[in-house]
Scaffold this motif. Structure first.
Motif, PDB file in Angstrom:
ATOM      1  N   VAL A   1      46.527   3.621   1.897  1.00  0.00           N
ATOM      2  CA  VAL A   1      46.329   5.077   1.884  1.00  0.00           C
ATOM      3  C   VAL A   1      46.781   5.680   3.203  1.00  0.00           C
ATOM      4  N   ILE A   2      46.282   5.129   4.282  1.00  0.00           N
ATOM      5  CA  ILE A   2      46.531   5.699   5.612  1.00  0.00           C
ATOM      6  C   ILE A   2      48.003   5.589   5.987  1.00  0.00           C
ATOM      7  N   GLN A   3      48.612   4.440   5.740  1.00  0.00           N
ATOM      8  CA  GLN A   3      50.014   4.259   6.113  1.00  0.00           C
ATOM      9  C   GLN A   3      50.946   5.132   5.273  1.00  0.00           C
ATOM     10  N   CYS A   4      50.652   5.278   3.979  1.00  0.00           N
ATOM     11  CA  CYS A   4      51.487   6.155   3.149  1.00  0.00           C
ATOM     12  C   CYS A   4      51.324   7.606   3.570  1.00  0.00           C
ATOM     13  N   ALA A   5      50.105   8.000   3.923  1.00  0.00           N
ATOM     14  CA  ALA A   5      49.885   9.367   4.408  1.00  0.00           C
ATOM     15  C   ALA A   5      50.596   9.592   5.740  1.00  0.00           C
ATOM     16  N   ASP A   6      50.617   8.561   6.577  1.00  0.00           N
ATOM     17  CA  ASP A   6      51.296   8.680   7.874  1.00  0.00           C
ATOM     18  C   ASP A   6      52.784   8.962   7.726  1.00  0.00           C
ATOM     19  N   LEU A   7      53.371   8.503   6.614  1.00  0.00           N
ATOM     20  CA  LEU A   7      54.800   8.773   6.387  1.00  0.00           C
ATOM     21  C   LEU A   7      55.083  10.269   6.358  1.00  0.00           C
TER      22      LEU A   7
ATOM     23  N   LEU B   1      36.005  12.771  -2.473  1.00  0.00           N
ATOM     24  CA  LEU B   1      37.312  13.367  -2.760  1.00  0.00           C
ATOM     25  C   LEU B   1      37.206  14.858  -3.051  1.00  0.00           C
ATOM     26  N   ALA B   2      36.133  15.273  -3.688  1.00  0.00           N
ATOM     27  CA  ALA B   2      35.979  16.682  -4.068  1.00  0.00           C
ATOM     28  C   ALA B   2      35.542  17.567  -2.912  1.00  0.00           C
ATOM     29  N   ASP B   3      35.093  16.968  -1.823  1.00  0.00           N
ATOM     30  CA  ASP B   3      34.604  17.728  -0.669  1.00  0.00           C
ATOM     31  C   ASP B   3      35.775  18.427   0.042  1.00  0.00           C
TER      32      ASP B   3
ATOM     33  N   ARG C   1      33.142   1.930  10.338  1.00  0.00           N
ATOM     34  CA  ARG C   1      32.474   3.094  10.944  1.00  0.00           C
ATOM     35  C   ARG C   1      32.367   4.237   9.942  1.00  0.00           C
ATOM     36  N   GLU C   2      33.445   4.497   9.214  1.00  0.00           N
ATOM     37  CA  GLU C   2      33.462   5.617   8.285  1.00  0.00           C
ATOM     38  C   GLU C   2      32.522   5.366   7.110  1.00  0.00           C
TER      39      GLU C   2
ATOM     40  N   SER D   1      43.246  11.467   5.511  1.00  0.00           N
ATOM     41  CA  SER D   1      43.588  10.180   4.906  1.00  0.00           C
ATOM     42  C   SER D   1      42.467   9.158   5.048  1.00  0.00           C
ATOM     43  N   VAL D   2      41.722   9.209   6.138  1.00  0.00           N
ATOM     44  CA  VAL D   2      40.620   8.259   6.322  1.00  0.00           C
ATOM     45  C   VAL D   2      39.510   8.504   5.299  1.00  0.00           C
ATOM     46  N   ARG D   3      39.259   9.767   4.969  1.00  0.00           N
ATOM     47  CA  ARG D   3      38.248  10.069   3.955  1.00  0.00           C
ATOM     48  C   ARG D   3      38.679   9.554   2.571  1.00  0.00           C
ATOM     49  N   VAL D   4      39.951   9.744   2.238  1.00  0.00           N
ATOM     50  CA  VAL D   4      40.447   9.240   0.955  1.00  0.00           C
ATOM     51  C   VAL D   4      40.396   7.712   0.946  1.00  0.00           C
TER      52      VAL D   4
END
Length: 296
Positions: A54-60, A127-129, A18-19, A68-71
């Motif tokens: 990415v998402i799971q590490c950010a969730d920590l 990433l720059a946004d 979706r993203e 995190s979804v954008r990254v």
């Protein structure tokens, strides 16, 4: 019934579809074929393991999924660029990727090169946004780290070694470094990015980078094992190409059984690096186990 990890990985894949669809709109303008090639490559499925990390590490660190979804999407886009270029006749010369024709086969070589170039640029644009994170310094760190992971000190450097190294001179240490760059650099970025988004401590970042280091090597060794044992129908791409070309791999250097033992050892080491997060990293631990048990 799916287990928690399989469910989370599937949900991540669905979220990414979706993203990524949102980041890659269709167009009727003169560059429509470029957009079609970019969408074809990026929306062709895949495990989305890097996005998951990415998402799971950010969730920590309780990072908003808005960030995190954008990254994660930017990383999947960068990874897709690398696959398009890896498949080109001047590189690995592959006709199939994820069970469908590669981009240069579906379209042509010129469009494949341009689609890869455009995807690489788009990853940095995301990433720059400011929507990716309110802190300009965090965004700058993300851009800098992805540039390092993708460039001559990372993925591209590893690909160069892979193409031009003399197979007779490749030792286990050399191929380990090669794969740390070619495959492991983006996996390390995935884990480090989640920590950067969450303003993690140096010790936490070090633990996640160590986890990613062992996970990335286990992932590549398993790829070599699957290339030796798998079938085209199951893998969705050509198999035994490395063996037929006389190319050095972990399997050719260690033997099949020792390669499996080494991959499992690395998976266990990766899990050990997550002990500081106690019960909050269970899905990441499952990812390390999945890396060596997957069938494609």
């Amino acid at each position: 019934m799916e287990d928690n990890f399989a469910t989370a990985l599937r949900q991540t894949a669905e979220l990414m579809e979706r993203e990524l669809d949102r980041f890659l709109p269709t167009t009727s303008s003169l560059e429509r074929e470029l957009c079609e090639a970019m969408r074809y490559a990026t929306l062709s499925g895949g495990k989305r393991l890097r996005a998951f990390l990415v998402i799971q590490c950010a969730d920590l660190f309780s990072v908003s999924r808005d960030y995190s979804v954008r990254v994660a999407a930017a990383l999947e886009i960068m990874h897709t660029y690398s696959l398009i270029h890896d498949d080109l006749p001047c590189m690995d010369d592959d006709d199939l990727r994820r069970g469908i024709p590669t981009v240069h086969k579906k379209f042509d070589e010129t469009l494949a090169v341009l689609a890869g170039d455009a995807l690489q640029a788009l990853a940095f644009e995301i990433l720059a946004d400011p929507a990716t994170h309110p802190s300009g310094s965090v965004r700058a760190m993300l851009v800098g780290r992805l540039a390092q992971a993708a460039g001559m000190r990372g993925m591209v450097g590893g690909q160069t070694m892979d193409i031009y190294a003399n197979n007779e001179d490749i030792s286990l240490a050399t191929i380990t470094r090669l794969q740390q760059l070619k495959t492991g650099a983006l996996i390390t970025f995935a884990c480090e990015a989640g920590a950067l988004l969450g303003h993690a401590s140096p010790a936490q970042i070090s633990a996640l980078k160590a986890f990613a280091h062992d996970l990335g090597l286990a992932f590549q060794i398993t790829d070599d094992i699957l290339d030796a044992e798998g079938e085209v129908e199951e893998m969705g791409k050509a198999t035994r190409k490395d063996e037929d070309a006389g190319k050095a791999t972990f399997v050719s250097l260690l033997g099949l059984e020792k390669a499996k033992i080494h991959a499992n050892m690395l998976s266990k080491q990766a899990i050990g690096h997550l002990s500081m997060f106690k019960g909050n990293a269970d899905l990441l631990m499952d990812a390390a186990r999945f890396t060596v048990t997957r069938r494609r």
